[in-house]
Design an enzyme around this catalytic site. Structure first.
Site, PDB file in Angstrom:
ATOM      1  N   TYR A   1      51.309  18.673  40.119  1.00  0.00           N
ATOM      2  CA  TYR A   1      49.760  18.786  40.013  1.00  0.00           C
ATOM      3  C   TYR A   1      49.113  19.617  39.047  1.00  0.00           C
ATOM      4  CZ  TYR A   1      50.791  16.604  44.723  1.00  0.00           C
ATOM      5  OH  TYR A   1      51.045  15.991  45.688  1.00  0.00           O
TER       6      TYR A   1
ATOM      7  N   HIS B   1      60.490  16.440  44.798  1.00  0.00           N
ATOM      8  CA  HIS B   1      59.211  15.704  44.926  1.00  0.00           C
ATOM      9  C   HIS B   1      59.805  14.079  44.871  1.00  0.00           C
ATOM     10  CE1 HIS B   1      54.722  15.519  43.524  1.00  0.00           C
ATOM     11  NE2 HIS B   1      54.972  14.364  44.460  1.00  0.00           N
TER      12      HIS B   1
END
Length: 268
Positions: free
Chosen positions: A57, A117
């Site tokens: 992010y 992730h």
């Protein structure tokens, strides 16, 4: 607030805040950082203490600064972040460097939950990465470790060859793609499910059904979705750039869906 106890006895609140566009220009994923922590500030004021972040992010510092400026004790918060494996594995030194960078950006000396992730097509590398996470867990730098976007075959690798069972699998679960089979698999193996972007996927037809159900309880369609998820023991991390809607996502503990409600929602 309702809490779920993970397989290592760490407690996690069933509602947290997503953060992937917080602090960014135009509220866009690819937007540059604005230099403020407005959405995190609002979330904390609303009562959020569970924040879901990630290296991908590129805004972990927004979460870190927001929590730091709140003046609340670090132990009041549950922070998740994730190793950016979108392009696979870049070696053990890279993993260590990325972890240290996350800790610095989050302004903390420990993370409550650290995830891989994405899986990738190299079991040996994934297992080596997991072994590194296990070391950080054993040293107390990570209070829990887990994965994101893992399917059964990826989980089986860690369950069979790892030393520590993943505490969490963060996956897609939303209207039109409830992912019941994988959620059941997670549960059968003592792995908690977190649903990313839990409010996506709602088309006009689904909206009508959800709003009809919501009218019975004085709730919005979004609150109905979130309630459905947590009644399945799924942890949700909705995200909003609106302070009032942030608050609404926490206001889901004063009603309970009927069996008929759940059947209608499951069919969407």
């Amino acid at each position: 607030m309702k809490y779920i106890k993970l397989n290592n006895d760490v407690e996690i609140s069933v509602v947290g805040s997503g953060t992937n566009t917080y602090g960014k220009e135009g509220n866009q994923f690819s937007g540059a950082l604005r230099g403020d922590t407005q959405e995190v500030d609002w979330a904390i004021e609303n009562g959020y203490r569970h924040f879901d972040s990630a290296q991908l992010y590129v805004n972990e510092e927004v979460v870190g600064k927001g929590i730091k400026k709140s003046s609340l004790p670090r132990e009041d918060f549950f922070i998740t972040t994730k190793l950016n494996t979108r392009e696979g594995y870049k070696g053990a030194d890279w993993v260590h460097a990325e972890i240290e960078r996350s800790l610095k950006k989050l302004e903390t000396d420990y993370v409550d939950l650290f995830l891989i992730h994405f899986p990738w097509d190299n079991p040996d590398e994934m297992l080596e990465t997991w072994t590194i996470l296990e070391d950080y867990y054993n040293r107390g730098v990570f209070k829990s470790i887990g994965v994101s976007n893992f399917e059964k075959e990826h989980l089986n690798l860690l369950l069979e060859k790892g030393n520590i069972k993943p505490a969490v699998n963060q996956i897609k679960s939303q209207v039109g793609h409830w992912n019941d089979e994988l959620i059941a698999y997670n549960k059968n193996h003592g792995i908690a499910t977190v649903a990313w972007s839990p409010l996506r996927g709602t088309d006009e037809k689904a909206m009508q059904v959800l709003e009809e159900i919501g009218e019975e309880y004085g709730k919005t369609y979004a609150q109905v979705i979130l309630r459905y998820q947590i009644e399945r023991d799924v942890i949700v991390i909705p995200k909003s750039h609106n302070k009032d809607r942030q608050a609404q996502s926490l206001d889901i503990f004063d009603f309970e869906l009927t069996k008929t409600d759940r059947e209608r929602i499951a069919a969407l």
